[in-house]
Design an enzyme around this catalytic site. Sequence first.
Site, short mmCIF file in Angstrom:
data_model
loop_
_atom_site.label_atom_id
_atom_site.label_comp_id
_atom_site.label_asym_id
_atom_site.label_seq_id
_atom_site.Cartn_x
_atom_site.Cartn_y
_atom_site.Cartn_z
N HIS A 64 103.13 3.79 8.12
CA HIS A 64 103.08 4.62 9.32
C HIS A 64 103.21 6.08 8.87
O HIS A 64 103.97 6.37 7.95
CB HIS A 64 104.22 4.25 10.28
CG HIS A 64 104.08 4.84 11.64
ND1 HIS A 64 104.42 6.14 11.93
CD2 HIS A 64 103.61 4.30 12.80
CE1 HIS A 64 104.18 6.37 13.21
NE2 HIS A 64 103.69 5.27 13.76
N ASP A 107 101.77 -2.07 15.38
CA ASP A 107 100.53 -2.83 15.56
C ASP A 107 100.56 -4.18 14.84
O ASP A 107 99.82 -5.09 15.18
CB ASP A 107 99.34 -2.03 15.02
CG ASP A 107 99.20 -0.68 15.70
OD1 ASP A 107 99.31 -0.65 16.94
OD2 ASP A 107 99.00 0.33 15.01
#
Lengths: 393, 393
Positions: A265, A322
């Site tokens: 991320h 996700d």
Amino acid sequence: MLDEKLTKNIGLRGVTVADSAISLVDGQAGRLLYRGFSIQELAQKASYEEIIFLLLAGAPPVDAAISQTREDLGRHRVLPKEIVAGLKSLPLNAGPMDVVQGVVPAFAATDSLCGSDDRQLVYQSCLRLISGFALAAAAWQRIRLGKEPVEPLPDPDISHAASFLHGMWGRIPTKGEAKLMDLLLILHAEHSFNASTFAVREVASTKAHLYAAISAGVGALSGPLHGGANARVMGMLLDIAELDKVETWVTERMAAKGRIMGLGHAVYKTEDPRAAILRQTAEKVLAGKKEEKWFRLCLEVEKVGRAKLKAEKNLEIYPNVDFYSSPVLYGLGFPIDMFPVFFAVSRVAGWCAHYLEERFAEAQPKPALYRPRANYVGRLCGTEGCPWIAHEQ
Amino acid sequence: MLDEKLTKNIGLRGVTVADSAISLVDGQAGRLLYRGFSIQELAQKASYEEIIFLLLAGAPPVDAAISQTREDLGRHRVLPKEIVAGLKSLPLNAGPMDVVQGVVPAFAATDSLCGSDDRQLVYQSCLRLISGFALAAAAWQRIRLGKEPVEPLPDPDISHAASFLHGMWGRIPTKGEAKLMDLLLILHAEHSFNASTFAVREVASTKAHLYAAISAGVGALSGPLHGGANARVMGMLLDIAELDKVETWVTERMAAKGRIMGLGHAVYKTEDPRAAILRQTAEKVLAGKKEEKWFRLCLEVEKVGRAKLKAEKNLEIYPNVDFYSSPVLYGLGFPIDMFPVFFAVSRVAGWCAHYLEERFAEAQPKPALYRPRANYVGRLCGTEGCPWIAHEQ
């Protein structure tokens, strides 16, 4: 001609553009706060309706505020006939994100409050859009399958999560299904200045109305590098397909310098707290179901991927939101191209909060129209002698 | 908690975010270059088709390139039946900017090249969108008046400007009308990193497809502080209505600390070169017409407004592009709420050029997803002790 200043501002990383009191993403500590409350606490104790109130109004909801929010959301569960006709006019193969990006400006024409400069009225438009957007997204999923949209359920005791699932399925979801969707909605509702939220604020800074700004946010979220990522995780899982193929798949992927979707991320340097919550949830809700397979596959990809990234590149990489949302959405029966649409249905709450903050912030100096500079690296005819050749017209 | 760094970045003023070779806006010298060529030279010698090629391809067009561009634009003059049906589904009172923002994602579903990662294919989608967008905008103007859209004219010898006017009027414009629209299109086609162009690049940075990005640009342009400004200039002129009321109107406006629409520009510290070109043009094309009145009113507002701003605030303020485009558009019979739509019809060329540059730039380092920082000024419950109260759900 790439100057040092520009290099520093690539992607605006680290460039502070505005005050915000909506959420804090603490990438170092792996902490996410909505209006000061930790996502872990909210995931345990709050409902999505409470999150909507918290994000938009800025204050923790008291009982009366929750009832009012539920009533408002229920009352706004209406799909204007023009919206349904517009959806039906589209080619059945239209991308669902294109459909929902286009439907937002269409809502503007059916909102008599649209374009108001009064915060309270825009707040009402926000609730209207949050309700309507979920209904339109759900309706499209039916329409493209050749089904009629269902009549929305205005009952305020039916949660927003349940209303969304009902809109797609045509049946009232079980308590467990509604609760799971509620959690998913909470976890995706807000994440400070990501690309889509910044697009919303960019448009809001021109004093464009709510619908123009939110539609821009949907457009940004549709990008594969942003909201399209959950769909790409599921694509990866389907591609790997079997537990015993994870090792080979990851090895080949890394040899080809490809990314392992859902790992890493841009902001979190430790575990994304939403991923941890979803991992736990997925384990519980998928246990014993046929979709449990995809969750097991996730665990294995995380294990193998993290170990290899550590061994070969000395990188500590963690799953992002996700990663574990994918098997959960798949388990709920979402088609893959509706994963980003679900994301938008949730994030519209955060976008609305940012629209309100950008337009009505009390901070001094007031936010101004976002207009950054370009570093011009092109031709300069005055000095380079390149006369324009006039052509026959 | 507003730190110094933040104060500097309000509205991203002076923050360089990317290389660009598309246009140079030199606010100090009052200079505007498209791909190195001065706007004055282009306004005199070029056609809008040449500007499209220049902006998108980056090179001055040779004869073959112009023919090809004209042919491509002509071939793409098609309004898919789904688009027409979608337009007809909208409420007749829908804002034209909402309509055209929503129509762009609908085009995505009718473009088989949509979503390609090949620059040449996206370039083709750009030409398709430039043609289709003008047709859809024109069709909406007819549909809301209860008329049928006209059959587009694919003939490449009919200019884009003429095709746009034909789409609205249902008749082929005179040479003079087409030439005037061509000039207006040229002058509005591109202006570096303004709010709408930056919105397009923000969305493009997520690798979202062309249509998602351009739709966001339309949303930003719809703001009163951006593309809505030309409509507000005309509103002001209609409000003043008479030459002998200018003095009083301006005096009262300034006393109320209101802005005089169309005077001043965030970047140009001297005259906006486009305003100068349009002043000359307006004088010529409106001479003897009943709309000349509005041009005369502009001249007077400029004279009185500038003098008062100089005398009372010691400010040197010049008209911007919106100031003199207003009487010209009005003279061409545009309804006021179509002024910003005209702007979008022109600017889509610049947006497409920026989309291509953002997605396919060869610069190193590559542009990254735009994700700026927020300066968090909100609640911190961990330290402030504000436990979340769980409610009945």
